[in-house]
Design a protein around this motif. Structure first.
Motif, PDB file in Angstrom:
ATOM      1  N   ASN A   1       0.812  -1.219   0.000  1.00  0.00           N
ATOM      2  CA  ASN A   1       0.000   0.000   0.000  1.00  0.00           C
ATOM      3  C   ASN A   1       0.843   1.266   0.000  1.00  0.00           C
ATOM      4  O   ASN A   1       0.476   2.260  -0.632  1.00  0.00           O
ATOM      5  N   GLU A   2       1.960   1.241   0.688  1.00  0.00           N
ATOM      6  CA  GLU A   2       2.821   2.427   0.759  1.00  0.00           C
ATOM      7  C   GLU A   2       3.306   2.829  -0.643  1.00  0.00           C
ATOM      8  O   GLU A   2       3.252   3.999  -1.014  1.00  0.00           O
ATOM      9  N   ARG A   3       3.772   1.847  -1.418  1.00  0.00           N
ATOM     10  CA  ARG A   3       4.265   2.138  -2.772  1.00  0.00           C
ATOM     11  C   ARG A   3       3.117   2.505  -3.714  1.00  0.00           C
ATOM     12  O   ARG A   3       3.263   3.360  -4.580  1.00  0.00           O
ATOM     13  N   ALA A   4       1.957   1.861  -3.537  1.00  0.00           N
ATOM     14  CA  ALA A   4       0.805   2.179  -4.376  1.00  0.00           C
ATOM     15  C   ALA A   4       0.372   3.629  -4.164  1.00  0.00           C
ATOM     16  O   ALA A   4       0.127   4.366  -5.132  1.00  0.00           O
ATOM     17  N   VAL A   5       0.297   4.046  -2.911  1.00  0.00           N
ATOM     18  CA  VAL A   5      -0.094   5.433  -2.608  1.00  0.00           C
ATOM     19  C   VAL A   5       0.954   6.401  -3.151  1.00  0.00           C
ATOM     20  O   VAL A   5       0.618   7.463  -3.678  1.00  0.00           O
ATOM     21  N   TYR A   6       2.243   6.038  -3.038  1.00  0.00           N
ATOM     22  CA  TYR A   6       3.309   6.874  -3.589  1.00  0.00           C
ATOM     23  C   TYR A   6       3.085   7.111  -5.084  1.00  0.00           C
ATOM     24  O   TYR A   6       3.134   8.253  -5.554  1.00  0.00           O
ATOM     25  N   TRP A   7       2.830   6.037  -5.834  1.00  0.00           N
ATOM     26  CA  TRP A   7       2.639   6.188  -7.282  1.00  0.00           C
ATOM     27  C   TRP A   7       1.373   6.971  -7.603  1.00  0.00           C
ATOM     28  O   TRP A   7       1.363   7.805  -8.516  1.00  0.00           O
ATOM     29  N   LEU A   8       0.304   6.738  -6.849  1.00  0.00           N
ATOM     30  CA  LEU A   8      -0.940   7.471  -7.094  1.00  0.00           C
ATOM     31  C   LEU A   8      -0.756   8.958  -6.834  1.00  0.00           C
ATOM     32  O   LEU A   8      -1.246   9.802  -7.606  1.00  0.00           O
ATOM     33  N   ARG A   9      -0.050   9.306  -5.763  1.00  0.00           N
ATOM     34  CA  ARG A   9       0.173  10.720  -5.448  1.00  0.00           C
ATOM     35  C   ARG A   9       1.077  11.398  -6.470  1.00  0.00           C
ATOM     36  O   ARG A   9       1.049  12.614  -6.609  1.00  0.00           O
ATOM     37  N   ASN A  10       1.889  10.609  -7.176  1.00  0.00           N
ATOM     38  CA  ASN A  10       2.757  11.171  -8.204  1.00  0.00           C
ATOM     39  C   ASN A  10       2.125  11.111  -9.585  1.00  0.00           C
ATOM     40  O   ASN A  10       2.814  11.278 -10.588  1.00  0.00           O
ATOM     41  N   GLY A  11       0.828  10.861  -9.661  1.00  0.00           N
ATOM     42  CA  GLY A  11       0.102  10.988 -10.920  1.00  0.00           C
ATOM     43  C   GLY A  11      -0.107   9.712 -11.702  1.00  0.00           C
ATOM     44  O   GLY A  11      -0.614   9.762 -12.820  1.00  0.00           O
ATOM     45  N   ALA A  12       0.225   8.549 -11.167  1.00  0.00           N
ATOM     46  CA  ALA A  12      -0.008   7.294 -11.892  1.00  0.00           C
ATOM     47  C   ALA A  12      -1.508   7.029 -11.966  1.00  0.00           C
ATOM     48  O   ALA A  12      -2.240   7.248 -11.002  1.00  0.00           O
ATOM     49  N   GLN A  13      -1.971   6.561 -13.121  1.00  0.00           N
ATOM     50  CA  GLN A  13      -3.382   6.282 -13.328  1.00  0.00           C
ATOM     51  C   GLN A  13      -3.628   4.776 -13.236  1.00  0.00           C
ATOM     52  O   GLN A  13      -3.061   4.020 -14.013  1.00  0.00           O
TER      53      GLN A  13
END
Length: 130
Positions: free
Chosen positions: A53-65
């Motif tokens: 979850n930590e890495r998923a949230v990181y990517w989502l906050r950086n604009g990953a769709q």
């Protein structure tokens, strides 16, 4: 580079399992990826879902769709709730304060209604005061 969170198919014929990966949107489904952030095993009962979850949230906050399937997996794992779509990069606030665009007819009707309301208020005020 546009980053997507998507599923990468692994396994043998009729025995699939998937890895949740962050990948460039232009790369093929099972091609190059940036980072593995989880696994999804649909043939287990119940389905096995392991997501960092930590890495998923990181990517989502950086604009990953995320794709629809990955978004559903993120909801199940709880990463989507941590992210909250409102946490995405902020848009211009002035656009939110603008009134919706109206057609010419709708603007004319709104102007007529405003004039009618403005002219009716002073009459009511003078009648109540006497």
């Amino acid at each position: 580079m546009a980053v997507k969170l998507r599923l990468r198919r692994e396994g043998t014929t009729k025995r699939p399992f998937y890895r949740v990966v962050a990948a460039d949107s232009r790369s093929p489904r099972d091609g190059r990826f940036i980072e593995i952030i989880g696994q999804y095993r649909p043939l287990e009962n119940p389905s096995g879902i392991e997501i960092d979850n930590e890495r998923a949230v990181y990517w989502l906050r950086n604009g990953a769709q995320p794709t629809e399937a990955v978004q559903n997996l993120l909801r199940i794992s709880g990463a989507w709730e941590e992210f909250k779509p409102g946490d995405a990069p902020k848009r211009d606030r002035s656009a939110q304060n603008e009134q919706p665009k109206l057609s010419k007819k709708a603007r004319a009707k709104a102007a007529e209604a405003a004039e009618a309301a403005a002219s009716a208020e002073p009459e009511e005020a003078t009648e109540g005061g006497e």
